[in-house]
Design a protein around this motif. Structure first.
Motif, PDB file in Angstrom:
ATOM      1  N   TRP A 210       0.792  -1.116   0.049  1.00 20.37           N
ATOM      2  CA  TRP A 210      -0.013   0.000  -0.028  1.00 20.37           C
ATOM      3  C   TRP A 210       0.893   1.363  -0.114  1.00 20.37           C
ATOM      4  CZ3 TRP A 210      -4.128  -1.638  -1.569  1.00 20.37           C
ATOM      5  CH2 TRP A 210      -4.930  -2.960  -0.990  1.00 20.37           C
ATOM      6  N   ASP A 211       0.897   2.069  -1.047  1.00 20.53           N
ATOM      7  CA  ASP A 211       1.462   3.255  -1.205  1.00 20.53           C
ATOM      8  C   ASP A 211       0.984   4.439  -0.551  1.00 20.53           C
ATOM      9  OD1 ASP A 211       3.040   5.211  -1.995  1.00 20.53           O
ATOM     10  OD2 ASP A 211       2.707   4.964  -4.303  1.00 20.53           O
ATOM     11  N   CYS A 212       1.141   4.670   0.466  1.00 22.30           N
ATOM     12  CA  CYS A 212       0.661   5.959   1.316  1.00 22.30           C
ATOM     13  C   CYS A 212       1.240   7.180   0.931  1.00 22.30           C
ATOM     14  CB  CYS A 212       0.827   5.675   2.913  1.00 22.30           C
ATOM     15  SG  CYS A 212      -0.185   4.205   3.488  1.00 22.30           S
ATOM     16  N   GLU A 213       2.231   7.361   0.010  1.00 26.81           N
ATOM     17  CA  GLU A 213       2.509   8.764  -0.332  1.00 26.81           C
ATOM     18  C   GLU A 213       1.940   9.073  -1.711  1.00 26.81           C
ATOM     19  OE1 GLU A 213       6.835   8.424  -0.894  1.00 26.81           O
ATOM     20  OE2 GLU A 213       7.296   8.083   1.144  1.00 26.81           O
ATOM     21  N   SER A 214       1.142   7.971  -2.393  1.00 25.03           N
ATOM     22  CA  SER A 214       0.102   8.492  -3.273  1.00 25.03           C
ATOM     23  C   SER A 214      -1.216   8.982  -2.847  1.00 25.03           C
ATOM     24  CB  SER A 214       0.078   7.366  -4.421  1.00 25.03           C
ATOM     25  OG  SER A 214      -0.782   7.558  -5.072  1.00 25.03           O
ATOM     26  N   CYS A 215      -1.718   9.931  -3.656  1.00 23.79           N
ATOM     27  CA  CYS A 215      -3.202  10.093  -3.519  1.00 23.79           C
ATOM     28  C   CYS A 215      -4.179   9.016  -3.745  1.00 23.79           C
ATOM     29  CB  CYS A 215      -3.364  11.513  -4.444  1.00 23.79           C
ATOM     30  SG  CYS A 215      -2.585  12.959  -3.865  1.00 23.79           S
ATOM     31  N   ASP A 216      -3.563   8.275  -4.313  1.00 23.67           N
ATOM     32  CA  ASP A 216      -4.709   7.174  -4.764  1.00 23.67           C
ATOM     33  C   ASP A 216      -4.950   6.224  -3.441  1.00 23.67           C
ATOM     34  OD1 ASP A 216      -4.658   7.786  -7.508  1.00 23.67           O
ATOM     35  OD2 ASP A 216      -3.164   6.390  -7.858  1.00 23.67           O
ATOM     36  N   ILE A 217      -4.412   6.360  -2.334  1.00 29.54           N
ATOM     37  CA  ILE A 217      -4.587   5.684  -1.454  1.00 29.54           C
ATOM     38  C   ILE A 217      -5.744   6.077  -0.585  1.00 29.54           C
ATOM     39  CG2 ILE A 217      -3.160   6.733   0.495  1.00 29.54           C
ATOM     40  CD1 ILE A 217      -3.348   2.960  -0.135  1.00 29.54           C
ATOM     41  N   LEU A 218      -6.065   7.314  -0.740  1.00 29.81           N
ATOM     42  CA  LEU A 218      -7.263   8.118  -0.076  1.00 29.81           C
ATOM     43  C   LEU A 218      -8.448   7.295  -0.044  1.00 29.81           C
ATOM     44  CD1 LEU A 218      -6.373  11.787  -0.582  1.00 29.81           C
ATOM     45  CD2 LEU A 218      -5.727  10.505   1.407  1.00 29.81           C
ATOM     46  N   TYR A 219      -8.755   6.828  -0.836  1.00 33.12           N
ATOM     47  CA  TYR A 219     -10.290   6.001  -1.206  1.00 33.12           C
ATOM     48  C   TYR A 219     -10.186   4.845  -0.167  1.00 33.12           C
ATOM     49  CZ  TYR A 219     -13.635   2.816  -2.196  1.00 33.12           C
ATOM     50  OH  TYR A 219     -14.844   1.653  -2.253  1.00 33.12           O
ATOM     51  N   LEU A 220      -9.051   4.180  -0.266  1.00 34.13           N
ATOM     52  CA  LEU A 220      -8.961   2.920   0.611  1.00 34.13           C
ATOM     53  C   LEU A 220      -9.010   3.278   2.012  1.00 34.13           C
ATOM     54  CD1 LEU A 220      -8.708  -0.050   0.944  1.00 34.13           C
ATOM     55  CD2 LEU A 220      -6.151   0.226   0.768  1.00 34.13           C
ATOM     56  N   SER A 221      -8.129   4.331   2.422  1.00 32.29           N
ATOM     57  CA  SER A 221      -8.078   5.067   3.777  1.00 32.29           C
ATOM     58  C   SER A 221      -9.530   5.182   4.401  1.00 32.29           C
ATOM     59  CB  SER A 221      -7.064   6.072   4.061  1.00 32.29           C
ATOM     60  OG  SER A 221      -7.230   6.460   5.166  1.00 32.29           O
TER      61      SER A 221
END
Length: 344
Positions: A210-221
């Motif tokens: 899980w790449d937490c430096e990418s904005c793409d993680i926000l949905y999963l979070s």
């Protein structure tokens, strides 16, 4: 009279042949048969037998040496409700191999060497309830691969090599209750990936990249924060939303927010849609977005420096400063950039 006798004889031969094919006292070589459960279990095989009882409901071919399947291997077994192919050496599946299994409810293809799934391979499994594909080498999933499995309640994709998921890949699985995605190489999931899973009770997400430096993680979070009771540990029983951690750290994905992690800001949902493959974004819009993501002080400093440099250069050139002086000044890197490059 002779003609009628010939026809009757042929009829009995066909009838007896059909009876023999349904005879549960005779079983394929290498197989054992249970007539009460209408189940066939085979061991030590390299090929699927072609004389399996046609009314069999369960066929267990696990832990054999099957490296490939004939496209029609199961076409005569239309009564099957369970098919186990786990623990073999399958690297691929023929696209049409399951086409006649419209009554199949459980399919195990775990612990093989599958690297890809052919488009449409599950399209005719309209009664499927449980699909187990864990412990393979799947790197990607074709779009719409699960769209026909509208009765599916259990899907296991753990311990593969999945690096991403197609948009909408789970959208048709409205009956799904359990989803395993653990131990893959996923860096994020598509926006709204789980929004259609209204009956989901258990999801396993641990041990991914899980790449937490990418904005793409926000949905999963956000999804994990809103559905903590559904996120379970690898065993599937204990609630464990904090067990889904960022790559390279022990920080929980559900702690990642736009405000506390991305100081430069992330695009809004509208902006993310504008940059999706289905749409285009103008250069002007991109420029505005990039400017919006910079801290205000940085923007102010850049604008002030730009205006000052323009004024400085105008003074030099309007005063007709000699080229020698300019070249001397150009030895200073900053002045070289703001003046020599800007020279009319």
């Amino acid at each position: 009279m002779e003609r009628w006798f010939s026809r009757i004889t042929m009829f009995w031969m066909l009838f007896l042949g059909e009876v023999q094919s349904q005879d549960w006292t005779k079983c394929s070589t290498g197989c054992t048969c249970d007539g009460n459960k209408m189940s066939v279990t085979c061991n030590g095989l390299k090929n699927v037998p072609n004389d399996i009882q046609k009314d069999a409901k369960e066929l267990r071919l696990g832990f054999n040496s099957l490296s490939k399947l004939s496209p029609t291997a199961f076409h005569s077994l239309t009564s099957l409700t369970l098919l186990s192919l786990d623990g073999n050496k399958l690297q691929t599946l023929p696209a049409e191999v399951f086409d006649q299994l419209k009554n199949l409810e459980t399919l195990w293809v775990t612990d093989n060497k599958l690297q890809a799934l052919p488009v449409g391979v599950f399209d005719h499994l309209v009664s499927l309830d449980k699909l187990v594909l864990n412990d393979n080498q799947l790197k990607y999933l074709p779009p719409k691969i699960f769209d026909s499995l509208t009765k599916l309640t259990w899907l296991n994709l753990s311990r593969n090599k999945l690096q991403s998921l197609p948009h909408g890949v789970f959208d048709k699985l409205t009956e799904l209750k359990t989803l395993y995605l653990s131990t893959n190489q996923l860096r994020s999931v598509p926006d709204k990936a789980f929004d259609k899973l209204s009956k989901l009770e258990t999801i396993i997400l641990a041990d991914n990249d899980w790449d937490c430096e990418s904005c793409d993680i926000l949905y999963l979070s956000r999804w994990i924060r809103e559905n903590p009771q559904k996120v379970k540990a690898s065993g599937g029983r204990v609630e464990d939303p904090d067990g889904v951690t960022c790559q390279g750290t022990m920080e929980s994905v559900n702690k990642i927010t736009k405000e506390n992690t991305f100081q430069a800001g992330c695009p809004t949902t509208t902006q993310q849609m504008a940059t999706s493959p289905a749409s285009t974004t103008t250069t002007e819009t991109m420029t505005v977005r990039e400017k919006q993501t910079k801290p205000r002080m940085k923007i102010f400093q850049e604008e002030l420096f730009s205006k000052a440099s323009i004024f400085f250069c105008q003074v030099i050139f309007t005063q007709h400063v000699s080229l020698v002086v300019i070249h001397i000044l150009a030895e200073i890197p900053l002045l070289h950039i703001v003046c020599v490059v800007r020279k009319p």
